[in-house]
Design an enzyme around this catalytic site. Structure first.
Site, PDB file in Angstrom:
ATOM      1  N   GLY A  65      41.169  37.246 -25.972  1.00  0.00           N
ATOM      2  CA  GLY A  65      40.727  37.607 -24.626  1.00  0.00           C
ATOM      3  C   GLY A  65      39.878  36.509 -24.011  1.00  0.00           C
ATOM      4  O   GLY A  65      40.000  36.204 -22.817  1.00  0.00           O
ATOM      5  N   ASN A 102      32.521  46.867 -21.904  1.00  0.00           N
ATOM      6  CA  ASN A 102      32.623  47.050 -23.351  1.00  0.00           C
ATOM      7  C   ASN A 102      31.482  47.880 -23.922  1.00  0.00           C
ATOM      8  O   ASN A 102      31.647  48.559 -24.925  1.00  0.00           O
ATOM      9  CB  ASN A 102      32.696  45.696 -24.065  1.00  0.00           C
ATOM     10  CG  ASN A 102      31.746  44.676 -23.498  1.00  0.00           C
ATOM     11  OD1 ASN A 102      31.746  44.420 -22.298  1.00  0.00           O
ATOM     12  ND2 ASN A 102      30.922  44.100 -24.350  1.00  0.00           N
ATOM     13  N   GLN A 120      39.018  45.702 -22.362  1.00  0.00           N
ATOM     14  CA  GLN A 120      38.663  47.023 -22.909  1.00  0.00           C
ATOM     15  C   GLN A 120      39.538  48.157 -22.387  1.00  0.00           C
ATOM     16  O   GLN A 120      39.582  49.212 -23.004  1.00  0.00           O
ATOM     17  CB  GLN A 120      37.189  47.340 -22.628  1.00  0.00           C
ATOM     18  CG  GLN A 120      36.225  46.506 -23.453  1.00  0.00           C
ATOM     19  CD  GLN A 120      36.262  46.814 -24.954  1.00  0.00           C
ATOM     20  OE1 GLN A 120      36.780  47.846 -25.394  1.00  0.00           O
ATOM     21  NE2 GLN A 120      35.724  45.910 -25.760  1.00  0.00           N
ATOM     22  N   SER A 151      43.314  41.474 -24.850  1.00  0.00           N
ATOM     23  CA  SER A 151      43.116  40.980 -26.215  1.00  0.00           C
ATOM     24  C   SER A 151      43.753  41.941 -27.217  1.00  0.00           C
ATOM     25  O   SER A 151      43.522  43.157 -27.143  1.00  0.00           O
ATOM     26  CB  SER A 151      41.613  40.884 -26.476  1.00  0.00           C
ATOM     27  OG  SER A 151      41.394  40.558 -27.822  1.00  0.00           O
ATOM     28  N   GLY A 152      44.519  41.386 -28.166  1.00  0.00           N
ATOM     29  CA  GLY A 152      45.254  42.222 -29.116  1.00  0.00           C
ATOM     30  C   GLY A 152      44.390  43.110 -29.986  1.00  0.00           C
ATOM     31  O   GLY A 152      44.707  44.271 -30.221  1.00  0.00           O
ATOM     32  N   CYS A 184      29.111  41.371 -29.678  1.00  0.00           N
ATOM     33  CA  CYS A 184      28.864  39.930 -29.579  1.00  0.00           C
ATOM     34  C   CYS A 184      27.379  39.628 -29.414  1.00  0.00           C
ATOM     35  O   CYS A 184      26.995  38.476 -29.507  1.00  0.00           O
ATOM     36  CB  CYS A 184      29.655  39.356 -28.424  1.00  0.00           C
ATOM     37  SG  CYS A 184      31.382  39.786 -28.521  1.00  0.00           S
TER      38      CYS A 184
END
Ligand code: PLP
Length: 384
Positions: free
Chosen positions: A71, A150, A178, A198-199, A324
Site C-alpha cells: 500500500g 486505520n 483499510q 494493500s494485499g 505503525c
C-alpha cells in the site's frame, strides 16, 4: 492457550483459498511472465486473471490496475508521480489523520518544493468541511484523503469529496488500504483518479499491493527499468503474490455482503459490552460512518499498552493506536488530531475483526476486559 486475533487492521491471516491459489507459483509455475516460451505464457495469463479479479472488486477496468509491492508504494507512486513533474507548482491537500504512507510522502514532497495543506478533523474524526471547502483547487492540485481510517475505522465521504474536487478541475487520490475487501468500493460511481490498496489487509500475503489509475490519467512510474506493468512499475512481477491478491479480491467480492453484516454484528456486540461493563469507557470516532470491523475505545486513566499486555497474557491480540506507531508511548497522531484529551488518547484500544472472528472469541474478550480495566485502574496514579 487461547489465540484470539483482533488486530486485523494491522494485518490479516492469509486465507486458505488464497494460499492454495498462490502455491503452484512458488513451485512448478516459476516462469518469468516476460518470457515468450510456454513457462512465461502460463504465468502471464494468471497475472491477467488477477488483474481482472482486482478490477472487478473495485468496479474498475483491468488496464487501470498496476501491481505494486504494498500500500505504501501505491500511495507514493500516486502522490510523488503527480507532484514531481509539477515541481513547485504542485499543490497537495491531505488530512491530519492519514497513514504515514501519505502524510510522510506529502511532507517529503513539501521539502522538494510542493505546497502541502493538511486539513483537520473534528472530535469524531470526520473531515472539517469548512476548512476543506475554503481551499482553492486547480489542475495542479492533488487531494489525497483516506477512505477509511486505520485506527478508528471512520469513513470519509469519498464519493462526494472526489466529485467536488473533479468539478473544480483537481485530481483525487484515495488511500483505500483499510476499506478494500471490508466494504463496497465502486469506482464506476466514485470519480477518484488514483486509489491505493494493500494485499495483507484482505487476507493476501504481505508484500503485494495495487494502484488504480483511471484510464487516460497520466502518471509517471516511481521505479524505472523494464516495461513490466505497462511501464507503470519496473521489476519482474511477484507472480505468486499477485495471484494471491487476485484470489483474495475474488473471495472478498463473493463474501462481502454476508461477512460484513456478520462482522458488524459481532463488533457492535463487543463494543456495547465494553462500553457498558468498563466504567469510564468511551468510543473514539463517529459511531455511524465507520468500517464494520473496527472499534476504538478509550478506558480513561489507564494505559492502552497496559491493556494490550494483559490481553496478550490471555492470548488476545489487539492494538493501541496504529500498528505503525506502536513502540512509541505518545498518543497517536490520529487521536491528537481528533482533539482527544491526553488521558483518554493514551488509553485507547483498537479491536479489529475479520471474517475469521467467531462469536466465542468476542465473548472471551468481553469476559476478559472488565477485570483487566479494574486491575489497571487500581494501579493508576491518576485514580484516587
Ligand atoms: N494506508 C493505510 C490506511 C494503512 O493502514 C496501511 C497499513 O497499515 C498502509 C497505508 C500501508 O500499507 P502497507 O503496509 O501495505 O505498505
Amino acid at each position: 492457550m487461547t489465540n484470539i486475533y483482533l488486530d486485523n487492521n494491522a494485518t490479516t491471516r492469509v486465507a486458505p483459498e488464497v494460499m492454495e491459489a498462490m502455491l503452484p507459483f512458488l513451485t512448478d509455475r516459476y516462469g518469468n511472465p516476460s518470457s515468450i516460451h510456454r513457462f512465461g505464457g502460463l504465468v502471464r495469463r494468471h497475472i491477467d486473471t488477477a488483474r481482472e479479479q482486482v478490477a472487478a472488486l473495485l468496479g474498475a477496468k483491468p488496464q487501470e490496475i498496476t501491481f505494486t509491492s504494498c500500500g505504501s508504494e501505491s500511495d507514493n507512486t500516486a502522490i510523488a508521480g503527480f507532484a514531481r513533474p509539477r515541481r513547485t507548482t504542485a499543490r497537495l491537500i491531505t488530512s491530519t489523520v492519514e497513514h504515514p504512507a501519505v502524510l510522510n510522502t506529502c511532507r517529503h514532497l513539501a521539502e522538494e518544493g510542493a505546497s502541502v495543506v493538511e486539513v483537520g478533523v473534528d472530535g469524531e474524526g470526520l473531515l472539517k468541511r469548512d476548512e476543506f471547502d475554503a481551499l482553492s483547487i486547480d489542475a495542479n492540485t492533488l487531494v489525497s484523503l483516506m477512505w477509511a481510517n486505520n485506527e478508528t475505522g471512520v469513513l470519509f465521504d469519498i464519493d462526494e469529496l472526489s466529485a467536488r474536487v473533479k468539478e473544480r478541475g483537481g485530481f483525487f487520490h484515495t488511500d483505500a488500504v483499510q476499506i478494500v475487501g471490508k466494504a463496497p468500493v465502486n469506482l464506476r460511481k466514485t470519480p477518484v483518479d488514483f486509489l491505493a490498496l494493500s494485499g495483507h489487509k484482505l487476507h493476501a500475503p504481505k508484500g503485494v499491493g495495487a494502484l488504480f489509475v483511471r484510464d487516460k490519467v497520466k502518471l509517471p512510474p516511481l521505479l524505472y527499468g523494464g516495461h513490466q506493468e505497462s511501464g507503470m512499475r519496473a521489476g519482474t512481477e511477484n507472480v505468486a503474490f499477485i495471484v494471491a491478491l487476485g484470489a483474495a479480491c475474488e473471495l472478498a467480492a463473493t463474501h462481502m455482503a454476508d461477512e460484513s453484516a456478520r462482522v458488524r454484528a459481532l463488533r457492535d456486540r463487543l463494543e456495547a459490552a465494553l462500553l457498558s461493563s468498563c466504567p469510564g469507557a468511551k468510543l473514539n470516532g463517529d459511531a455511524q460512518k465507520r468500517l464494520p470491523n473496527t472499534t476504538n475505545v478509550s478506558f480513561e486513566f489507564i494505559e492502552g499498552e497496559g491493556i494490550l499486555l494483559m490481553l496478550d497474557e490471555r492470548g488476545i491480540a489487539a492494538s493501541s493506536g496504529s500498528a505503525c506507531t506502536t513502540g512509541s508511548l505518545e498518543p497517536s497522531h490520529v487521536m491528537r488530531a481528533m482533539g482527544i484529551p491526553y488521558t483518554m488518547a493514551h488509553s485507547s484500544c483498537r479491536f479489529s475483526l475479520s471474517r475469521y472472528t467467531t462469536e466465542q472469541e468476542v465473548d472471551a474478550v468481553i469476559e476478559a476486559m472488565p477485570p483487566i480495566v479494574k486491575r489497571l485502574r487500581q494501579l493508576s496514579p491518576f485514580v484516587k
